[in-house]
Design an enzyme around this catalytic site. Structure first.
Site, PDB file in Angstrom:
ATOM      1  N   ARG A 232       2.082  -4.682  -1.210  1.00 17.31           N
ATOM      2  CA  ARG A 232       3.290  -5.112  -0.520  1.00 17.31           C
ATOM      3  C   ARG A 232       3.208  -4.941   0.999  1.00 17.31           C
ATOM      4  O   ARG A 232       3.546  -5.851   1.754  1.00 17.31           O
ATOM      5  CB  ARG A 232       4.507  -4.349  -1.071  1.00 17.31           C
ATOM      6  CG  ARG A 232       5.066  -4.916  -2.360  1.00 17.31           C
ATOM      7  CD  ARG A 232       5.641  -3.824  -3.239  1.00 17.31           C
ATOM      8  NE  ARG A 232       4.564  -2.989  -3.740  1.00 17.31           N
ATOM      9  CZ  ARG A 232       3.856  -3.297  -4.846  1.00 17.31           C
ATOM     10  NH1 ARG A 232       4.146  -4.372  -5.526  1.00 17.31           N
ATOM     11  NH2 ARG A 232       2.877  -2.517  -5.254  1.00 17.31           N
ATOM     12  N   THR A 233       2.777  -3.756   1.449  1.00 11.99           N
ATOM     13  CA  THR A 233       2.765  -3.512   2.892  1.00 11.99           C
ATOM     14  C   THR A 233       1.779  -4.438   3.601  1.00 11.99           C
ATOM     15  O   THR A 233       2.105  -5.076   4.605  1.00 11.99           O
ATOM     16  CB  THR A 233       2.426  -2.042   3.197  1.00 11.99           C
ATOM     17  OG1 THR A 233       3.371  -1.190   2.530  1.00 11.99           O
ATOM     18  CG2 THR A 233       2.477  -1.768   4.687  1.00 11.99           C
TER      19      THR A 233
ATOM     20  N   LYS B  49     -21.110   4.128   7.264  1.00  9.47           N
ATOM     21  CA  LYS B  49     -22.157   4.456   8.225  1.00  9.47           C
ATOM     22  C   LYS B  49     -21.827   5.697   9.045  1.00  9.47           C
ATOM     23  O   LYS B  49     -22.592   6.075   9.934  1.00  9.47           O
ATOM     24  CB  LYS B  49     -22.388   3.263   9.166  1.00  9.47           C
ATOM     25  CG  LYS B  49     -22.971   2.038   8.463  1.00  9.47           C
ATOM     26  CD  LYS B  49     -23.124   0.867   9.422  1.00  9.47           C
ATOM     27  CE  LYS B  49     -23.747  -0.334   8.722  1.00  9.47           C
ATOM     28  NZ  LYS B  49     -23.872  -1.510   9.629  1.00  9.47           N
TER      29      LYS B  49
ATOM     30  N   HIS C  73       5.953   6.874   6.330  1.00 11.41           N
ATOM     31  CA  HIS C  73       5.786   5.425   6.150  1.00 11.41           C
ATOM     32  C   HIS C  73       6.963   4.778   6.875  1.00 11.41           C
ATOM     33  O   HIS C  73       7.913   4.291   6.250  1.00 11.41           O
ATOM     34  CB  HIS C  73       5.802   5.086   4.663  1.00 11.41           C
ATOM     35  CG  HIS C  73       5.273   3.724   4.331  1.00 11.41           C
ATOM     36  ND1 HIS C  73       5.112   2.734   5.269  1.00 11.41           N
ATOM     37  CD2 HIS C  73       4.891   3.168   3.144  1.00 11.41           C
ATOM     38  CE1 HIS C  73       4.641   1.643   4.691  1.00 11.41           C
ATOM     39  NE2 HIS C  73       4.498   1.881   3.399  1.00 11.41           N
TER      40      HIS C  73
ATOM     41  N   ARG D 295      -3.272   2.123   7.656  1.00  9.34           N
ATOM     42  CA  ARG D 295      -2.958   3.076   6.580  1.00  9.34           C
ATOM     43  C   ARG D 295      -4.184   3.935   6.339  1.00  9.34           C
ATOM     44  O   ARG D 295      -5.307   3.428   6.263  1.00  9.34           O
ATOM     45  CB  ARG D 295      -2.555   2.359   5.296  1.00  9.34           C
ATOM     46  CG  ARG D 295      -2.408   3.314   4.099  1.00  9.34           C
ATOM     47  CD  ARG D 295      -1.861   2.627   2.867  1.00  9.34           C
ATOM     48  NE  ARG D 295      -0.460   2.264   3.042  1.00  9.34           N
ATOM     49  CZ  ARG D 295       0.283   1.703   2.096  1.00  9.34           C
ATOM     50  NH1 ARG D 295      -0.252   1.430   0.910  1.00  9.34           N
ATOM     51  NH2 ARG D 295       1.542   1.388   2.326  1.00  9.34           N
TER      52      ARG D 295
END
Length: 336
Positions: A60-61, A92, A143, A113
């Site tokens: 969703r986000t 890496k 959030h 995120r």
């Protein structure tokens, strides 16, 4: 809301928000809704590029930010930094700061995120980044864009008023009396409820705010969130274990899933899974004006039988997510 110059364009925490900034965002989100429904979008962010960088899974986000950018004429680059993702940077050994600094060379704003609490703030406020960074969730921390879309949904559905001088904040107002919000489920790991509780508490509502926390014994609201809320004025905090008692007289029931991925063992998860289930029997006993929200995804904490109840607004809430994120991007990039 710190949508001004330099690093103040970052959106890291709801604690940045001012009441006048919240109202401006909500008014912009309402105009975005009208725009999408009448024309589908416009080109105010044409030639702007969003870096969508997710080190944890998201549907969703990430999709709503990407859709928001495209609705306004921009485009995006998506980086899946999780295990098995499409980036080689972390594999890496590159630092998160260097990865974002490199992506800034190609883009205008970053949505990030990351599973580590505080990581987004560290990147945004470090010496390397110069372009805006938006926190899309940092572990069990915050959030903020979810909290903003949640608050917008409550504001819009119930007709709330914000205490802002010279603001068009009482039009269509219908809510009277206290605002009673029940936060139900996994309140320990739920960054959405951490941010929402803080945002509601500091938002200068023209209503007394009552926050009711209803959670299994091991998943209560963290002390640091309750301590923050306690510092705000005209807010009461109450704790319940019985869901049917918690919803009495409530205006909002905000449901969260028990987050299996946050538990160390499956056994610990199984002990609390299914502790609360919102079903038609609960809804029959609940206030007629009480809306039901959920940040989604749900597992089994809301019965699908509830979906047809007009008080169930979680899919309207998801649509609001795109409108609010359109508003955030437009304000941050200087094109409201």
């Amino acid at each position: 809301m710190m949508f001004h110059h330099g690093r103040e364009k970052n959106l890291i925490s709801v604690t940045q928000m001012t009441t006048s900034g919240i109202l401006r965002l909500f008014e912009t989100a309402q105009s975005m809704r009208n725009l999408v429904r009448s024309k589908g979008g416009d080109d105010r962010l044409k030639h702007k590029v969003l870096a969508s960088v997710f080190y944890e899974a998201s549907t969703r986000t990430s999709c709503s930010f990407q859709a928001a950018m495209m609705r306004l004429g921009g485009t995006f680059l998506h980086v899946d930094g999780g295990k098995g993702g499409n980036t080689s940077a972390s594999k890496k050994g590159e630092s998160l700061e260097d990865t974002i600094r490199c992506l800034e060379c190609y883009t205008d704003v970053t949505v990030l995120r990351h599973p580590t609490t505080g990581s987004v703030q560290q990147v945004a406020l470090g010496d390397g980044t110069v372009k805006p960074v938006i926190n899309a969730g940092d572990g069990v921390g915050e959030h903020p864009t979810q909290a903003l879309l949640d608050f917008f949904t409550i504001f819009d559905e119930l007709g709330l008023s914000l205490d802002v001088d010279n603001g068009n904040n009482t039009a269509d107002n219908s809510h009277t009396g206290p605002l009673v919000v029940v936060l139900l489920g996994d309140l320990k790991h739920g960054r959405t409820v951490h941010s929402l509780a803080k945002l509601l508490a500091r938002s200068s509502l023209k209503h007394e705010l009552v926050l009711r926390y209803c959670a299994p014994a091991s998943l209560e609201m963290p002390a640091h969130v309750k301590e923050y809320v306690q510092q705000c004025t005209d807010v009461k905090q109450e704790e319940y274990s019985d869901m049917s008692e918690a919803v009495k007289g409530a205006n909002v029931l905000y449901v969260t899933r028990v987050q299996k991925e946050r538990f160390e063992t499956t056994e610990d998860y199984e002990k609390v899974k299914g502790a609360y289930v919102v079903d038609t029997s609960l809804m029959e006993a609940a206030p007629q004006g009480m809306i039901v929200m959920h940040p989604l995804p749900r597992v089994d904490e809301i019965s699908t039988d509830v979906d047809s109840d007009p008080r169930a607004c979680y899919f309207r809430q998801m649509e609001n997510g795109m409108f609010v994120r359109m508003a955030i991007l437009a304000l941050i990039l200087g094109a409201p």
